[in-house]
Design a protein around this motif. Sequence first.
Motif, PDB file in Angstrom:
ATOM      1  N   GLY A  21      -5.332 -68.604 -38.196  1.00  0.00           N
ATOM      2  CA  GLY A  21      -5.557 -67.177 -38.431  1.00  0.00           C
ATOM      3  C   GLY A  21      -4.290 -66.449 -38.836  1.00  0.00           C
ATOM      4  N   LEU A  22      -3.208 -66.712 -38.110  1.00  0.00           N
ATOM      5  CA  LEU A  22      -1.963 -65.995 -38.398  1.00  0.00           C
ATOM      6  C   LEU A  22      -1.373 -66.442 -39.730  1.00  0.00           C
ATOM      7  N   PHE A  23      -1.543 -67.735 -40.046  1.00  0.00           N
ATOM      8  CA  PHE A  23      -1.042 -68.226 -41.332  1.00  0.00           C
ATOM      9  C   PHE A  23      -1.754 -67.499 -42.478  1.00  0.00           C
ATOM     10  N   ILE A  24      -3.086 -67.385 -42.354  1.00  0.00           N
ATOM     11  CA  ILE A  24      -3.858 -66.663 -43.373  1.00  0.00           C
ATOM     12  C   ILE A  24      -3.374 -65.222 -43.477  1.00  0.00           C
ATOM     13  N   LYS A  25      -3.153 -64.613 -42.309  1.00  0.00           N
ATOM     14  CA  LYS A  25      -2.710 -63.218 -42.318  1.00  0.00           C
ATOM     15  C   LYS A  25      -1.354 -63.088 -43.007  1.00  0.00           C
ATOM     16  N   GLN A  26      -0.425 -63.983 -42.677  1.00  0.00           N
ATOM     17  CA  GLN A  26       0.909 -63.922 -43.293  1.00  0.00           C
ATOM     18  C   GLN A  26       0.835 -64.087 -44.810  1.00  0.00           C
ATOM     19  N   ARG A  27       0.025 -65.083 -45.242  1.00  0.00           N
ATOM     20  CA  ARG A  27      -0.101 -65.326 -46.693  1.00  0.00           C
ATOM     21  C   ARG A  27      -0.705 -64.114 -47.393  1.00  0.00           C
ATOM     22  N   ALA A  87      19.097 -57.123 -42.734  1.00  0.00           N
ATOM     23  CA  ALA A  87      19.064 -58.266 -41.818  1.00  0.00           C
ATOM     24  C   ALA A  87      17.713 -58.965 -41.941  1.00  0.00           C
ATOM     25  N   PRO A  88      17.700 -60.296 -42.051  1.00  0.00           N
ATOM     26  CA  PRO A  88      16.438 -60.997 -42.271  1.00  0.00           C
ATOM     27  C   PRO A  88      15.525 -60.915 -41.045  1.00  0.00           C
ATOM     28  N   ALA A  89      14.226 -60.879 -41.289  1.00  0.00           N
ATOM     29  CA  ALA A  89      13.271 -60.873 -40.180  1.00  0.00           C
ATOM     30  C   ALA A  89      13.187 -62.289 -39.605  1.00  0.00           C
ATOM     31  N   MET A  90      12.520 -62.399 -38.466  1.00  0.00           N
ATOM     32  CA  MET A  90      12.376 -63.703 -37.839  1.00  0.00           C
ATOM     33  C   MET A  90      11.630 -64.667 -38.770  1.00  0.00           C
ATOM     34  N   ASP A  91      11.985 -65.936 -38.705  1.00  0.00           N
ATOM     35  CA  ASP A  91      11.374 -66.932 -39.581  1.00  0.00           C
ATOM     36  C   ASP A  91       9.853 -67.020 -39.355  1.00  0.00           C
ATOM     37  N   GLY A  92       9.097 -67.045 -40.459  1.00  0.00           N
ATOM     38  CA  GLY A  92       7.638 -67.015 -40.361  1.00  0.00           C
ATOM     39  C   GLY A  92       7.048 -68.168 -39.573  1.00  0.00           C
ATOM     40  N   LEU A  93       7.607 -69.360 -39.773  1.00  0.00           N
ATOM     41  CA  LEU A  93       7.088 -70.551 -39.096  1.00  0.00           C
ATOM     42  C   LEU A  93       7.327 -70.470 -37.589  1.00  0.00           C
ATOM     43  N   GLY A 126       5.319 -60.598 -28.976  1.00  0.00           N
ATOM     44  CA  GLY A 126       6.466 -59.782 -29.347  1.00  0.00           C
ATOM     45  C   GLY A 126       7.080 -60.280 -30.640  1.00  0.00           C
ATOM     46  N   ALA A 127       7.128 -61.606 -30.807  1.00  0.00           N
ATOM     47  CA  ALA A 127       7.781 -62.193 -31.979  1.00  0.00           C
ATOM     48  C   ALA A 127       7.130 -61.731 -33.275  1.00  0.00           C
ATOM     49  N   VAL A 128       5.830 -61.406 -33.217  1.00  0.00           N
ATOM     50  CA  VAL A 128       5.138 -60.936 -34.421  1.00  0.00           C
ATOM     51  C   VAL A 128       5.738 -59.611 -34.910  1.00  0.00           C
ATOM     52  N   SER A 129       6.287 -58.813 -33.979  1.00  0.00           N
ATOM     53  CA  SER A 129       6.832 -57.502 -34.358  1.00  0.00           C
ATOM     54  C   SER A 129       8.343 -57.524 -34.531  1.00  0.00           C
ATOM     55  N   ASP A 130       8.926 -58.697 -34.785  1.00  0.00           N
ATOM     56  CA  ASP A 130      10.338 -58.823 -35.118  1.00  0.00           C
ATOM     57  C   ASP A 130      11.287 -58.144 -34.122  1.00  0.00           C
ATOM     58  N   PRO A 131      11.317 -58.609 -32.878  1.00  0.00           N
ATOM     59  CA  PRO A 131      12.228 -58.011 -31.907  1.00  0.00           C
ATOM     60  C   PRO A 131      13.637 -58.581 -32.073  1.00  0.00           C
ATOM     61  N   PRO A 132      14.671 -57.888 -31.548  1.00  0.00           N
ATOM     62  CA  PRO A 132      16.005 -58.478 -31.548  1.00  0.00           C
ATOM     63  C   PRO A 132      15.987 -59.717 -30.646  1.00  0.00           C
ATOM     64  N   LEU A 133      16.665 -60.789 -31.046  1.00  0.00           N
ATOM     65  CA  LEU A 133      16.611 -62.035 -30.253  1.00  0.00           C
ATOM     66  C   LEU A 133      17.096 -61.829 -28.827  1.00  0.00           C
ATOM     67  N   ARG A 134      18.091 -60.965 -28.664  1.00  0.00           N
ATOM     68  CA  ARG A 134      18.646 -60.761 -27.325  1.00  0.00           C
ATOM     69  C   ARG A 134      17.629 -60.135 -26.371  1.00  0.00           C
ATOM     70  N   ALA A 135      16.542 -59.575 -26.940  1.00  0.00           N
ATOM     71  CA  ALA A 135      15.560 -58.908 -26.088  1.00  0.00           C
ATOM     72  C   ALA A 135      14.526 -59.879 -25.535  1.00  0.00           C
ATOM     73  N   LEU A 136      14.386 -61.068 -26.133  1.00  0.00           N
ATOM     74  CA  LEU A 136      13.288 -61.961 -25.739  1.00  0.00           C
ATOM     75  C   LEU A 136      13.293 -62.344 -24.253  1.00  0.00           C
ATOM     76  N   PRO A 137      14.455 -62.738 -23.662  1.00  0.00           N
ATOM     77  CA  PRO A 137      14.415 -63.085 -22.235  1.00  0.00           C
ATOM     78  C   PRO A 137      13.948 -61.919 -21.366  1.00  0.00           C
ATOM     79  N   SER A 138      14.413 -60.703 -21.690  1.00  0.00           N
ATOM     80  CA  SER A 138      14.002 -59.545 -20.888  1.00  0.00           C
ATOM     81  C   SER A 138      12.515 -59.281 -21.046  1.00  0.00           C
ATOM     82  N   ILE A 139      12.002 -59.424 -22.279  1.00  0.00           N
ATOM     83  CA  ILE A 139      10.570 -59.205 -22.511  1.00  0.00           C
ATOM     84  C   ILE A 139       9.758 -60.171 -21.658  1.00  0.00           C
TER      85      ILE A 139
END
Lengths: 256, 164
Positions: free
Chosen positions: A154-160, A114-120, B21-34
């Motif tokens: 900062g986060l952009f640099i970290k991601q790259r 499953a793909p991770a959340m979009d970087g942007l 939280g988004a930096v650590s790739d949470p399930p989308l359904r968890a965001l409102p609860s977070i």
Amino acid sequence: MQSTDSLRAKTEFIAEYATRLMGSGVHTSRVVRNSKRIGDALNIEVRISAFQKVVILTAVDRTTRETLTEVADVPSCPISFELNAELSALSWDACDLHLPLGELRRRYAAAVAAPAMDGLFVLILAGFANASFCRLFGGDMTAMCIVFSATLIGLFIKQRMQAAAINHYITFIVASFAASMYASVGLVFDSPSSEVAIATSVLFLIPGVPLINGVIDIVEGHVLNGAARLVAAVLLIVCIAIGLSATLMIVKNNLL
Amino acid sequence: MIVWDILSDGLFAAIAATGFGAVSDPPLRALPSIAALAAVGHALRFCLMQYFGADIATASLFASVAIGMCSLFAGARIRCPMTVLFIPALLPMVPGMYAYRTVFSIIMVLQSLGDHAAAEEYMQATLLNGFVTCSVVFMLAAGAAVPIFLFRTKAHSMTRSKRK
């Protein structure tokens, strides 16, 4: 040796499952519990000891009493709460629905792919997050805007740098220096909360997950693992401090 | 005015938790609860510190226990482990300013080695700020884990689907 092959396949799957969980930032007791639960569902008894870099497990077939020991390396993958939730749910499904190994493998592969959340998207959310954080520490509107853009940079640099597989200590130092140096432009505007802006600009880097997992592991009795996680987290915090120090050395005369 | 202060504190904490939280790739359904958990926790800590004179470590402990308890109910509803919900929700309570002042004081100690009085003062600031940072982080994590110990069975079966 039909039974040995099937035991080997099951053990290899559980080893892969456990190492993936360890790598994705799941606290130790959950890794142990989930792996044992899957073992139960497959009619094998799992005895497991998990460390930061390696997982050792012995599987005992309940009917034939055959045993097999597997030592597997923990992969270094990004922290993923999504995998934590999905793979934990998989262990319960295995237990409640008595899924066969093939089905477990299929679902596991689907969860991992499953793909991770979009970087942007993450970048913008993190920017707003750090700006709000700045507000909580008493920053004004100017400081919030500065922190927002400092976080983006900062986060952009970290991601790259992470995508280029550069050593993570170096990544943290560079990202923290870039974000805090950028935030120090607040000093030019003579904004009263420019110090707050510099302080909060690097906070998006704080390794909160290993920090909290470390304490959870320790209070749950996995003291060695907890200490290992805390040491790893502290090292990253030291790197953030080094980057921030470089900025402070440059601008400190304006702060005193 | 007091109500506004509390609400805005909760709101900003919610945004902060969602983003971190988004930096650590949470399930989308968890965001409102977070977001909700972070708002409740941070607003509670704000109230305790502002109106009841609690210190930051004690207030953090109460807030993190509250977050832990709420994550027990929220997690069962959306099939998420408690840690997935409460770790991002705790992040806005990490004492960033104390951590920053610790780093700043360390640098100033090293910069003022020639001036004994100033070095001593900065050393004191380092210890004080560092101590507060460590205690608050420990209280946050340990407090949120309390419900796991109190309700072991429930906490360990959050991701189990409802019995068919």
